[in-house]
Enzyme design. Structure first.
Site, short mmCIF file in Angstrom:
data_model
loop_
_atom_site.label_atom_id
_atom_site.label_comp_id
_atom_site.label_asym_id
_atom_site.label_seq_id
_atom_site.Cartn_x
_atom_site.Cartn_y
_atom_site.Cartn_z
N TYR A 157 18.22 25.03 33.08
CA TYR A 157 19.02 24.55 31.91
C TYR A 157 18.23 24.13 30.77
O TYR A 157 18.33 24.36 29.60
CB TYR A 157 20.06 23.52 32.37
CG TYR A 157 21.12 23.17 31.34
CD1 TYR A 157 22.32 23.76 31.14
CD2 TYR A 157 21.15 22.00 30.57
CE1 TYR A 157 23.25 23.68 29.91
CE2 TYR A 157 21.64 21.63 29.52
CZ TYR A 157 22.94 22.34 29.19
OH TYR A 157 23.71 21.82 28.43
N1 LIG Z 1 29.40 19.17 27.44
C1 LIG Z 1 28.14 18.55 27.35
O1 LIG Z 1 27.88 17.63 27.61
C2 LIG Z 1 27.00 19.34 26.72
C3 LIG Z 1 26.00 18.64 26.35
C4 LIG Z 1 24.91 19.56 25.59
C5 LIG Z 1 25.04 20.75 25.59
N2 LIG Z 1 26.43 21.37 25.88
C6 LIG Z 1 26.35 22.85 25.55
O2 LIG Z 1 27.61 23.19 24.80
C7 LIG Z 1 28.06 24.24 25.13
C8 LIG Z 1 29.72 24.15 25.57
O3 LIG Z 1 29.69 23.48 26.62
P1 LIG Z 1 30.90 22.86 27.33
O4 LIG Z 1 30.85 21.39 27.67
O5 LIG Z 1 31.93 23.13 26.22
O6 LIG Z 1 31.25 24.02 28.42
P2 LIG Z 1 32.48 24.44 29.04
O7 LIG Z 1 31.98 24.90 30.43
O8 LIG Z 1 33.51 23.53 28.98
O9 LIG Z 1 32.63 25.77 28.24
C9 LIG Z 1 31.69 26.82 28.29
C10 LIG Z 1 32.51 28.09 28.04
O10 LIG Z 1 31.52 29.31 28.01
C11 LIG Z 1 31.92 30.26 28.57
N3 LIG Z 1 30.90 31.17 29.22
C12 LIG Z 1 30.07 30.78 30.30
N4 LIG Z 1 29.49 31.98 30.69
C13 LIG Z 1 29.47 32.85 29.62
C14 LIG Z 1 29.23 34.41 29.27
N5 LIG Z 1 28.09 34.79 29.98
N6 LIG Z 1 29.68 34.85 28.19
C15 LIG Z 1 30.67 34.40 27.47
N7 LIG Z 1 31.13 33.30 27.54
C16 LIG Z 1 30.57 32.49 28.72
C17 LIG Z 1 32.83 29.69 29.80
O11 LIG Z 1 33.74 30.69 30.40
C18 LIG Z 1 33.44 28.60 28.90
O12 LIG Z 1 34.78 28.89 28.63
C19 LIG Z 1 27.02 24.93 26.12
O13 LIG Z 1 25.96 25.78 25.51
C20 LIG Z 1 26.55 23.91 26.77
O14 LIG Z 1 25.23 24.07 27.40
C21 LIG Z 1 27.29 20.63 26.61
#
Ligand SMILES: NC(=O)c1ccc[n+]([C@@H]2O[C@H](COP(=O)([O-])OP(=O)(O)OC[C@H]3O[C@@H](n4cnc5c(N)ncnc54)[C@H](O)[C@@H]3O)[C@@H](O)[C@H]2O)c1
Length: 250
Positions: A157
């Protein structure tokens, strides 16, 4: 909510069935854009689509961002329907396995890097031709503070998100004169399922690192993303935007 005017803009948000991506899709729709939402999870996407279509012109498609041919074909279909593409938000993500490096299998590594880094590249490359033809574009990559700090026990990651930051800087500079900006957001811990599903120990560790003493809200990321997608973001590209409650002080 401050008003950001995206009337006439055509946007694509990946991984928009829930969490940060869903909040961004909502915010772009409320700002007047036509929005296409992709996600790999069909059931969740159908549910999200029902909410989003009430807010404005919204389409959904089940697309796995790790498949470059599917990404290209789906962007071609989007452009066929909407005539163009102005905005891409690369948000789809997974956390990958949380475990020491020695316990990470080949598949643990490649699965995370495929979604987070390769997916971002496949989507960005495929989105460029319509943006170049329009002479205007906004690419917003959702990276992570893990890409700056390196989170222990999350090697894939962290490395993939560092890759997304490097890709943002490279494309931002390459496209400097094109009318297309490429920026990324580096959230710390935002209250979504990705956070809720981690172990209590990891949850505690993340919170203890945030000077503001709370997790961020998805609307706070959506707000920054909407500005980065707008006309107002006119002299900023290749940038890395912190959203971490002061956890990132550099
Ligand atoms: N939540 C956090 O604290 C946080 C912090 C830093 C970065 N992020 C980043 O923000 C983004 C969203 O995170 P989130 O917390 O909303 O996650 P989440 O798991 O709630 O949502 C992620 C979405 O991406 C979709 N997904 C996963 N793999 C996929 C693929 N191969 N093709 C298409 N869709 C796919 C999932 O089905 C899901 O709906 C991510 O890139 C994550 O790394 C999140």
């Amino acid at each position: 909510m401050n008003r950001i005017d995206l009337a006439g803009r055509v946007a694509l948000v990946t991984g928009g069935a829930q969490g940060i991506g869903l909040a961004i899709a909502e915010r772009l729709l409320r700002s007047g854009a036509a929005v296409t939402v992709w996600d790999a999870n069909e059931a969740r996407l159908t549910k999200a689509g029902k909410v989003l279509t009430r807010l404005g012109p919204c389409e959904t498609a089940t697309v796995d961002v790790t498949d470059p041919r599917a990404v290209e074909a789906s962007i071609a279909a989007l452009v066929e329907t909407r005539d163009t593409l102005h905005i891409l938000v690369n948000n789809a993500g997974i956390m990958g396995k949380v475990a020491p490096t020695l316990d990470q299998s080949d598949a643990d590594w490649t699965t995370a890097v495929d979604v987070l880094l390769h997916g971002t590249f496949w989507c960005s490359r495929a989105a460029l031709p319509p943006m170049l033809a329009a002479g205007w574009g906004r690419i917003v990559n959702i990276a992570s503070i893990s890409g700056k700090e390196g989170t222990p026990n999350m090697p894939a990651y962290s490395a993939a998100k560092a890759g997304v930051i490097g890709l943002t800087k490279s494309m931002g500079r390459e496209l400097g004169e094109s009318g297309i900006s490429v920026n990324c957001i580096t959230p710390a811990a935002i209250e979504t399922d990705l956070i809720r599903n981690t172990s209590p120990e990891h949850h505690k560790y993340m919170l203890s690192n945030i000077p503001m003493g709370r997790f961020g809200q998805v609307e706070e990321i959506a707000s920054l993303a909407a500005w980065l997608c707008s006309e107002d973001c006119s002299y900023t590209t290749g940038g890395v935007f912190d959203a971490s409650g002061a956890r990132s002080s550099y």
